[in-house]
Write a protein that holds these residues in place. Structure first.
Motif, mmCIF file in Angstrom:
data_model
loop_
_atom_site.group_PDB
_atom_site.id
_atom_site.type_symbol
_atom_site.label_atom_id
_atom_site.label_comp_id
_atom_site.label_asym_id
_atom_site.label_seq_id
_atom_site.Cartn_x
_atom_site.Cartn_y
_atom_site.Cartn_z
ATOM 1 N N ASP A 1 24.507 -43.095 55.146
ATOM 2 C CA ASP A 1 23.701 -42.649 54.156
ATOM 3 C C ASP A 1 22.396 -42.892 54.762
ATOM 4 O OD1 ASP A 1 24.006 -40.338 52.468
ATOM 5 O OD2 ASP A 1 25.264 -42.066 51.464
ATOM 6 N N LYS B 1 27.959 -32.221 50.353
ATOM 7 C CA LYS B 1 28.237 -33.513 50.978
ATOM 8 C C LYS B 1 29.886 -34.196 50.317
ATOM 9 C CE LYS B 1 26.040 -37.649 51.138
ATOM 10 N NZ LYS B 1 24.897 -38.180 52.068
ATOM 11 N N THR C 1 24.881 -47.466 54.203
ATOM 12 C CA THR C 1 24.076 -47.124 52.991
ATOM 13 C C THR C 1 22.936 -48.141 54.365
ATOM 14 O OG1 THR C 1 24.169 -46.104 51.453
ATOM 15 C CG2 THR C 1 21.773 -46.442 52.043
ATOM 16 N N ASP D 1 18.432 -43.819 54.493
ATOM 17 C CA ASP D 1 17.291 -43.714 54.054
ATOM 18 C C ASP D 1 15.928 -44.078 54.567
ATOM 19 O OD1 ASP D 1 19.278 -41.985 52.294
ATOM 20 O OD2 ASP D 1 19.416 -44.357 50.407
ATOM 21 N N HIS E 1 18.879 -35.691 52.195
ATOM 22 C CA HIS E 1 18.819 -35.863 49.679
ATOM 23 C C HIS E 1 18.662 -34.162 49.603
ATOM 24 C CE1 HIS E 1 15.173 -35.006 52.795
ATOM 25 N NE2 HIS E 1 14.443 -34.164 51.534
ATOM 26 N N ARG F 1 25.687 -38.591 47.185
ATOM 27 C CA ARG F 1 25.671 -40.071 48.294
ATOM 28 C C ARG F 1 27.240 -39.394 49.034
ATOM 29 N NH1 ARG F 1 21.222 -42.406 50.140
ATOM 30 N NH2 ARG F 1 19.766 -43.694 47.904
#
Length: 660
Positions: free
Chosen positions: A187, A389, A421, A189, A382, A415
Motif C-alpha cells: 500500500d 481489496k 505500507t 500512500d 484508496h 488495506r
C-alpha cells in the motif's frame, strides 16, 4: 488535463533576513542578500518578469558591493508604503511566482559570491524538491538464466538495469522498496500532488518486469498509452475491463454457480419497467419504484462494505433511522441482487452492474485472480471496495496499490491482508504557503492515515487567498463545489450573464440526475395533493444548505428541458477559461487556480452518502498549483461540520447497537 508546474523564481534572501529588516530595519551584511531584499521590496509594488528580476539583482548587487555605505539610503528611498508583515511580503512574491531561496543555498552563495549574482547556478541549486537519483530495477530475466550461464558470462542475462532521473527523496525510497520486493503486496500512500503518476510511469518505463496497470477510468487508460512506448511489456486496463476479465475467468472456471457471466453494463430501462419485470412489490406506502431505489441504495452501501450479508445499516441513508421495519427492505434488496445476476433477466441488460457489484459477487463466490497478470499496479487504490481489496490480497504475484486515503470521501480505505505500507509526504504540486492549511485540515479528521505531515514544495509559488464574498474570487480557473445544487445555481447565474464556462462531464451527468430527482419530486407532490416524502426531503436538504431558491426553481417550472438548454451553452470543460466541478470529480485533476465554494466545507446528511467533510475539503484544496481561494472562516465551518459528521456516526452506532 494537469498543467505543467510553473518554475518559481528564487531570490537570494532568507526569511530570517527579511524578518530582521521588517522588525529592526537591519540590512543584510552581504551585497548579494541586500540585492535579494531590494528586489523583494520592489516586487511589493508591481510584478516583474524573471528576466527583469535577474537584471535588477545583478545591478543592485554590483551597486551594493561598490558602495556599501549607500545601502541605507537606497532602502530608505523605497518609501514607507511597504507591508510590515513577513507573510504579506511572501504572499505578494508568491502571487508573482517568486519565492525565497532555501536558507542553506542562500548562505552558501553569499559566502561563495558575496559581491556578484551567479543567476543560473543559484536558481539550479535552489530547486531542491526534485534531485537526481539512480534507481536499480531488477529484471525477471536474471531469475531465468540458462544452466551454463554461471560459467559463460555471455549467456548471463543482466540482473538489473540502472536508470537515472529526478525524484524527491521519498519517491526514490519508494521506488527502491518496490523494485526490491517483487512478490510483495504494498500500500503506497502519498499525499495529493506527491507524484504518484510519475512513479507509475517510471515503473512501467523500466521494462524489467511484466506490469499490468489498472486505471480507475477508461480516459486514464488512453492518456497512459500515449505516454508509453508501444514496445514495453505493459498491459493497461481500466477497472471496468479488469473486472470483466476476472469475472470471465471465474465464469469459465465454473465457480459462480450460474449460467450468467457478469459484465459491466448500464441499463436504459426505467425504474417502473425494472420493478414490473422483476415482480417487485410495494412495502407499506412505498411504491415498487421507491422500493427499488431503496434496494439499489442498500446494495451500493453493502458492496462498499466488508459485510457478508445485507444489514439494516446499509439502508440508513435511504431510510433515515427507519430500522424497525428494515426486514422487508432487506428481503426486497436480496431479491433485486439475485435478479442482477439472473441470466434470463439480464439476457438484454435490465439492471445495471458496476465494478463494485462484480467485485462483491466474485468475493462471495471466493473467486481468485489468476496469477497471469505479472505485477499489478492499481491507481487510486484508496477508492477500491473491500471486496476488491480482498481479491487482490489473494493474488499470488506482486500488487502495488497507489493512493491517497485522505481522498476517499466515504468510508475508510481498505488495506491488504498482509504486506507493507509506504508513505510519501512531499508534494511537488503545491508550495509551502498552503502547507499549514492542509495540515490543519487533515488534523480535524480523527481517522487520519499518515504518520507524517504534508510537506509543501519550496519550488512551488502557491498562493493562499481568502474571500469574504464569492464575487471576490477570480473569473477564471476552476471552481469546486461540495453540493450539486450550489453548482447548478452558479451555472444558471453564469449562463444568464453570458459568461463562457464549462462543467466537468461527470459533474454534468450528476447534475442531470439531480434535476430529474427534483422534477420528479415536485411532480409527485403536485399529483398527491401537496404531500410527497421526496419533496419534503428536498426542501429539508436545501434548507440545511441555505439554498431555498432551488425548490422555487422547480415550482416556477424548471425541468429537464431547461437543463438540456444549459448544457448546450457550455464550453468544452478542458478548454473553458472558467471550469466548474464537484469535489468528488476533482480527484486526479490539477489547475493553476482553484476557488472553493463554502459548500466544500459543509456536509449534508439529508440524503445519500455523506462525504467526510475534511476529506472533501482536502481533496479540493490540493488541486491548485499557483493559487487556492477559500472562505475566510473556512476552517471554523469545517470544524463544525466534522463535529456534526462524527456525532452523526456515533449516534448511528449507538442506535445500531441498541437494535441488536
Amino acid at each position: 488535463m494537469p498543467l505543467s508546474h510553473p518554475s518559481a523564481y528564487f531570490l537570494p534572501l532568507t526569511q530570517a533576513a527579511l524578518a530582521a529588516f521588517l522588525d529592526t530595519a537591519r540590512i543584510p551584511a552581504t551585497a548579494l542578500e541586500r540585492a535579494g531584499l531590494f528586489a523583494a521590496a520592489l516586487c511589493q509594488g508591481r510584478a516583474h518578469h524573471s528576466a527583469a528580476l535577474t537584471r535588477l539583482i545583478e545591478q543592485a548587487c554590483t551597486l551594493f558591493a561598490a558602495r556599501p555605505d549607500d545601502a541605507t539610503a537606497q532602502f530608505h528611498a523605497l518609501g514607507g508604503g511597504l507591508p510590515t508583515g513577513v507573510n504579506d511580503w511572501l504572499d505578494a512574491l508568491a502571487a508573482q511566482g517568486v519565492v525565497l531561496g532555501p536558507d542553506a543555498v542562500v548562505v552558501q552563495f553569499c559566502q561563495l559570491s558575496p559581491a556578484q549574482y551567479p543567476a543560473d547556478p543559484f536558481q539550479a541549486a535552489c530547486r531542491t524538491t526534485l534531485e537526481p537519483h539512480t534507481i536499480r530495477f531488477y529484471t525477471d530475466a536474471a531469475d531465468d538464466r540458462a544452466p551454463d550461464s554461471a560459467t559463460d558470462p555471455a549467456l548471463q542475462a543482466p540482473a538489473f538495469v540502472e536508470r537515472s532521473g529526478d525524484y524527491t527523496a521519498e519517491q526514490a525510497r519508494a521506488l527502491r522498496a518496490i523494485v526490491a520486493n517483487d512478490d510483495e503486496h504494498i500500500d503506497l500512500d502519498a499525499y495529493a500532488g506527491a507524484g504518484k503518476t510519475h512513479l507509475i510511469l517510471q515503473l512501467l518505463d523500466s521494462a524489467t518486469r511484466r506490469y499490468t496497470y489498472i486505471a480507475p477510468r477508461p480516459g486514464q487508460v488512453q492518456a497512459f498509452r500515449r505516454r508509453l512506448s508501444g514496445a514495453l511489456p505493459v498491459e493497461i486496463l481500466s477497472q471496468i475491463s479488469f473486472a470483466n476479465q476476472i469475472a470471465g475467468h471465474a465464469f469459465r472456471q465454473g465457480i459462480l454457480g450460474t449460467a450468467f457471466r457478469p459484465t459491466f453494463q448500464i441499463s436504459k430501462a426505467s425504474f417502473g419497467d425494472i420493478a414490473h419485470r422483476i415482480g417487485l412489490q410495494p412495502i407499506g406506502n412505498h411504491a415498487p419504484t421507491r422500493v427499488l431505489r431503496v434496494a439499489f441504495d442498500g446494495i451500493a452501501a453493502w458492496c462498499r462494505s466488508p459485510a457478508q450479508r445485507l444489514e439494516p445499516g446499509h439502508f440508513v441513508r435511504a431510510l433515515p433511522w427507519a430500522m424497525i421495519d428494515a426486514a422487508p427492505f432487506i428481503a426486497a434488496a436480496e431479491h433485486v441482487w439475485r435478479c442482477m445476476f439472473d441470466p434470463a433477466l439480464q439476457k438484454t441488460p435490465l439492471l445495471s452492474l458496476n465494478v463494485d457489484h462484480i467485485g462483491k459477487w466474485l468475493a462471495l463466490h471466493r473467486a481468485r485472480i489468476p496469477a497471469t497478470w505479472g505485477t499489478l499496479l492499481v491507481d487510486e487504490g484508496h477508492d477500491m471496495s473491500p471486496a476488491w481489496k480482498g481479491l487482490l490480497s489473494g493474488y499470488e504475484g506482486s500488487v502495488i496499490s497507489l493512493g491517497d486515503p485522505n481522498q476517499r470521501l466515504v468510508g475508510r480505505a481498505p488495506r491488504f491482508a498482509t504486506g507493507m505500507t509506504l508513505e510519501i509526504a512531499q508534494s511537488v504540486r503545491q508550495g509551502r504557503r498552503v502547507e499549514q492549511l492542509v495540515n490543519d485540515t487533515v488534523a480535524l479528521d480523527a481517522t487520519g492515515f499518515f504518520e507524517g505531515p504534508f510537506e509543501g514544495s519550496g519550488d512551488q509559488p502557491t498562493l493562499l487567498s481568502t474571500y469574504t464574498a464569492w464575487d471576490q474570487v477570480p473569473g477564471s480557473g476552476a471552481r469546486v463545489y461540495g453540493n450539486a445544487w450550489r453548482l447548478l445555481e452558479e451555472a444558471q447565474r453564469l449562463a444568464a450573464a453570458s459568461v463562457p464556462f464549462g462543467i466537468h462531464p461527470d459533474s454534468l451527468t450528476h447534475l442531470g440526475r439531480e434535476v430529474n430527482r427534483g422534477e420528479e419530486a415536485y411532480r409527485e407532490m403536485t399529483s398527491h395533493g401537496g404531500s410527497s416524502q421526496r419533496w419534503e426531503a428536498l426542501l429539508a436538504e436545501c434548507s440545511e444548505q441555505d439554498m431555498t431558491q432551488i425548490p422555487r426553481m422547480f415550482m416556477r417550472g424548471y425541468n429537464r428541458d431547461r437543463f438540456i438548454e444549459l448544457g448546450q451553452r457550455l464550453a468544452d470543460f478542458h478548454d473553458a477559461p472558467l471550469q466548474l466541478l464537484l469535489v468528488e470529480h476533482a480527484k486526479n485533476t490539477e489547475f493553476s487556480r482553484v476557488a472553493m465554494s463554502m459548500c466544500c466545507f459543509r456536509t449534508s446528511f439529508g440524503r445519500g452518502y455523506a462525504h467526510n467533510p475534511v476529506r472533501a475539503a482536502y481533496t479540493a484544496m490540493t488541486r491548485g498549483t499557483q493559487q487556492v481561494w477559500l472562505p475566510a472562516n473556512a476552517l471554523d465551518e469545517l470544524g463544525q461540520s466534522i463535529a456534526r459528521f462524527q456525532a452523526n456516526r456515533t449516534d448511528y452506532r449507538r442506535r445500531k447497537a441498541g437494535d441488536r
